[in-house]
Design a protein around this motif. Sequence first.
Motif, PDB file in Angstrom:
ATOM      1  N   SER A 186     -16.835 -32.173  47.226  1.00 22.55           N
ATOM      2  CA  SER A 186     -16.846 -30.890  46.516  1.00 22.55           C
ATOM      3  C   SER A 186     -18.017 -30.015  46.996  1.00 22.55           C
ATOM      4  O   SER A 186     -17.876 -28.791  47.112  1.00 22.55           O
ATOM      5  CB  SER A 186     -16.937 -31.151  45.012  1.00 22.55           C
ATOM      6  N   ASP A 187     -19.144 -30.632  47.288  1.00 19.79           N
ATOM      7  CA  ASP A 187     -20.274 -29.862  47.843  1.00 19.79           C
ATOM      8  C   ASP A 187     -19.929 -29.291  49.216  1.00 19.79           C
ATOM      9  O   ASP A 187     -20.316 -28.162  49.540  1.00 19.79           O
ATOM     10  CB  ASP A 187     -21.524 -30.745  47.946  1.00 19.79           C
ATOM     11  N   LEU A 188     -19.228 -30.071  50.016  1.00 20.33           N
ATOM     12  CA  LEU A 188     -18.816 -29.553  51.333  1.00 20.33           C
ATOM     13  C   LEU A 188     -17.838 -28.389  51.159  1.00 20.33           C
ATOM     14  O   LEU A 188     -17.915 -27.385  51.880  1.00 20.33           O
ATOM     15  CB  LEU A 188     -18.164 -30.658  52.172  1.00 20.33           C
ATOM     16  N   ALA A 189     -16.907 -28.540  50.210  1.00 16.33           N
ATOM     17  CA  ALA A 189     -15.946 -27.461  49.941  1.00 16.33           C
ATOM     18  C   ALA A 189     -16.682 -26.185  49.533  1.00 16.33           C
ATOM     19  O   ALA A 189     -16.349 -25.093  49.989  1.00 16.33           O
ATOM     20  CB  ALA A 189     -14.964 -27.882  48.853  1.00 16.33           C
ATOM     21  N   GLY A 216      -8.650 -23.688  39.214  1.00 16.96           N
ATOM     22  CA  GLY A 216      -8.189 -24.700  38.271  1.00 16.96           C
ATOM     23  C   GLY A 216      -8.501 -24.393  36.817  1.00 16.96           C
ATOM     24  O   GLY A 216      -8.544 -23.225  36.412  1.00 16.96           O
ATOM     25  N   THR A 217      -8.706 -25.449  36.043  1.00 16.50           N
ATOM     26  CA  THR A 217      -9.066 -25.313  34.628  1.00 16.50           C
ATOM     27  C   THR A 217     -10.344 -26.104  34.378  1.00 16.50           C
ATOM     28  O   THR A 217     -10.656 -27.048  35.103  1.00 16.50           O
ATOM     29  CB  THR A 217      -7.934 -25.844  33.724  1.00 16.50           C
ATOM     30  N   LEU A 253     -20.040 -19.034  46.880  1.00 18.15           N
ATOM     31  CA  LEU A 253     -19.339 -20.197  46.318  1.00 18.15           C
ATOM     32  C   LEU A 253     -20.335 -21.219  45.774  1.00 18.15           C
ATOM     33  O   LEU A 253     -21.429 -21.393  46.312  1.00 18.15           O
ATOM     34  CB  LEU A 253     -18.487 -20.897  47.387  1.00 18.15           C
ATOM     35  N   ASN A 254     -19.878 -21.900  44.724  1.00 16.48           N
ATOM     36  CA  ASN A 254     -20.653 -22.972  44.099  1.00 16.48           C
ATOM     37  C   ASN A 254     -19.640 -23.960  43.541  1.00 16.48           C
ATOM     38  O   ASN A 254     -18.599 -23.535  43.041  1.00 16.48           O
ATOM     39  CB  ASN A 254     -21.494 -22.377  42.958  1.00 16.48           C
ATOM     40  N   LEU A 291     -14.141 -24.834  42.022  1.00 11.55           N
ATOM     41  CA  LEU A 291     -15.044 -23.912  42.708  1.00 11.55           C
ATOM     42  C   LEU A 291     -15.217 -22.644  41.899  1.00 11.55           C
ATOM     43  O   LEU A 291     -14.240 -22.083  41.386  1.00 11.55           O
ATOM     44  CB  LEU A 291     -14.515 -23.563  44.106  1.00 11.55           C
ATOM     45  N   LEU A 292     -16.453 -22.214  41.789  1.00  5.35           N
ATOM     46  CA  LEU A 292     -16.788 -20.944  41.166  1.00  5.35           C
ATOM     47  C   LEU A 292     -17.218 -20.011  42.288  1.00  5.35           C
ATOM     48  O   LEU A 292     -17.997 -20.414  43.161  1.00  5.35           O
ATOM     49  CB  LEU A 292     -17.954 -21.158  40.206  1.00  5.35           C
TER      50      LEU A 292
END
Lengths: 327, 327
Positions: free
Chosen positions: A71-74, A158-159, A208-209, A264-265
């Motif tokens: 998720s950090d890479l994304a 997503g949610t 992105l975060n 992702l935010l």
Amino acid sequence: MDEFSFIRSIRPKDYKQQSLIKGIDDDAAVFRPIGEDVVTAVDTMVEGVHFSRQTMTPSDVGYRALAANISDLAAMGSTPAFYLVSLVVSESWSEAELHQLYEGMSELADEHGMDLIGGDTVSGSELSVSITVFGYVDKDKARYRSDAEEGDVVFVTGTLGDSRAGLACMQKSMNRTNEIDYLIGRHQRPSPRVAFAQALKNCKRVALNDVSDGIANETNEIAESSQVDLVIQANFVPTSEAIQAVFPQVVQEWSLSGGEDFELLGTVSKAEWSLVEEAASATGVAVTVIGEVKKMNDETPRVYIETEEGRTILRKSGYTHLKKEGE
Amino acid sequence: MDEFSFIRSIRPKDYKQQSLIKGIDDDAAVFRPIGEDVVTAVDTMVEGVHFSRQTMTPSDVGYRALAANISDLAAMGSTPAFYLVSLVVSESWSEAELHQLYEGMSELADEHGMDLIGGDTVSGSELSVSITVFGYVDKDKARYRSDAEEGDVVFVTGTLGDSRAGLACMQKSMNRTNEIDYLIGRHQRPSPRVAFAQALKNCKRVALNDVSDGIANETNEIAESSQVDLVIQANFVPTSEAIQAVFPQVVQEWSLSGGEDFELLGTVSKAEWSLVEEAASATGVAVTVIGEVKKMNDETPRVYIETEEGRTILRKSGYTHLKKEGE
């Protein structure tokens, strides 16, 4: 357990990444980026702190530990490539369970074409899994949380709150229903949004975060890094039908601060919002506008949340303090 | 302790490596190798298993944890560049002690021009330090343990067993003398042989391994990886005057299997041995021939050690089994 034979037993038979020069067999691994930037992060999960065996199988532990790292890479817009695993093993874990843990990682790694290229296994009194991940991103194309600008829309994939809700379902030993199965699945096996982040490549600028600690925290990180204010509309924050049905009393709190959803935010200019919608559509991910980026009111970057009760400050801790601005 | 404020407090004020694009401030770090291969390894130390606070100050713990990792980079012939730190923190460590731990790392990192580019701090019941290191090496110039060939000389840097001896001095609370101070210093603050390994760059072929578990283990790793036999002369194995004076009874055992000396063990053709001597001389490191690489006697790679009592097999465990070959 013999450390050396265990490491040997989990060594991949072959590697997928063409840029890998040397995998597990030496003092260190070697790889060769070709004109790309390298992205790397480390994240650690400790038994009894980040997970318990009452709520996670060994395979889930491995899967989720790697998911948090991917998720950090994304969130950097990068493509996952490799991972290193450092495992502190306690006596309460059998060798079979450790293999299941590695299989959980391996399952997710295969989905993303990642190779395990090294690691370390040592003894300790509690199990901890520390994973270092490596990804590639085109030169100067990494996505930073410092790139938000006044006028951007704030979006999330997503949610939110489902992982927290799934954990609660297990802690309360609730009778299984479809909704509860869904929430538990989101807790045990989150889906890092790699494909979506990559599909944003046509956007000139996206901040992105990843949502590891809850958007109350992540929105504040973007505000601080970018030196902007964010205004979030509470009733825009996307939540699943499952969490609404099972936990109606706490859905708002958990959607803001539940954490570990690994969504992702982001923020993007209004002009490029349609590209974000296209990326979401192309990758089968829901994306929702939840607010807007504003110029700082004063010298302190802040996140505000608007509810039916008015506008309040959203702290990192996730609890809204029901004071008027300036108090 | 507030995890976020602690991470912020140890964030470097500036970075030394020009190839670094993004350091600690985002979901992940970003760097840009320019035509070089990237070398990476992870190594973890657990309190009570790999060190105790009776024998190591917090600063020593940080220093040695990073030294062990840098030693892996040296053994690949690579130049250290970056490190990530994942710390599991127990309640028995104060914030001041954690800062000392980071300062110990930082001291050694500065010697090698390395930047701290990220990490993770989580809670647990025992302290563990997991470090991931990154180095650069010229394309196809990494040094592998699989590169030993029949006829090579086997060499080692420095002296062996000193770290084990230093630990024993502290465990026995021996009265301090110059010799004992020396041995304790080798245990608490080992010197990874980065400059020496880099000075080998003119050698066409060198097999290298770092001495983390003792040469009994490392010679066997080279033999297995290269599919060769090694014959070590026991009385060639270099030991310090200090260990000879303080621990005459166990000097041979500890020099073979003491571990954690973080010297380099290598093999090189006789034709290139003079280049190794030049590298040692140029970098102020002692280097000693301790044996020779032979063709395998049969299908199993083996390490033999020759003592006054004859030739015996040297096992990974480091204990020589006084049987004749073939038994």
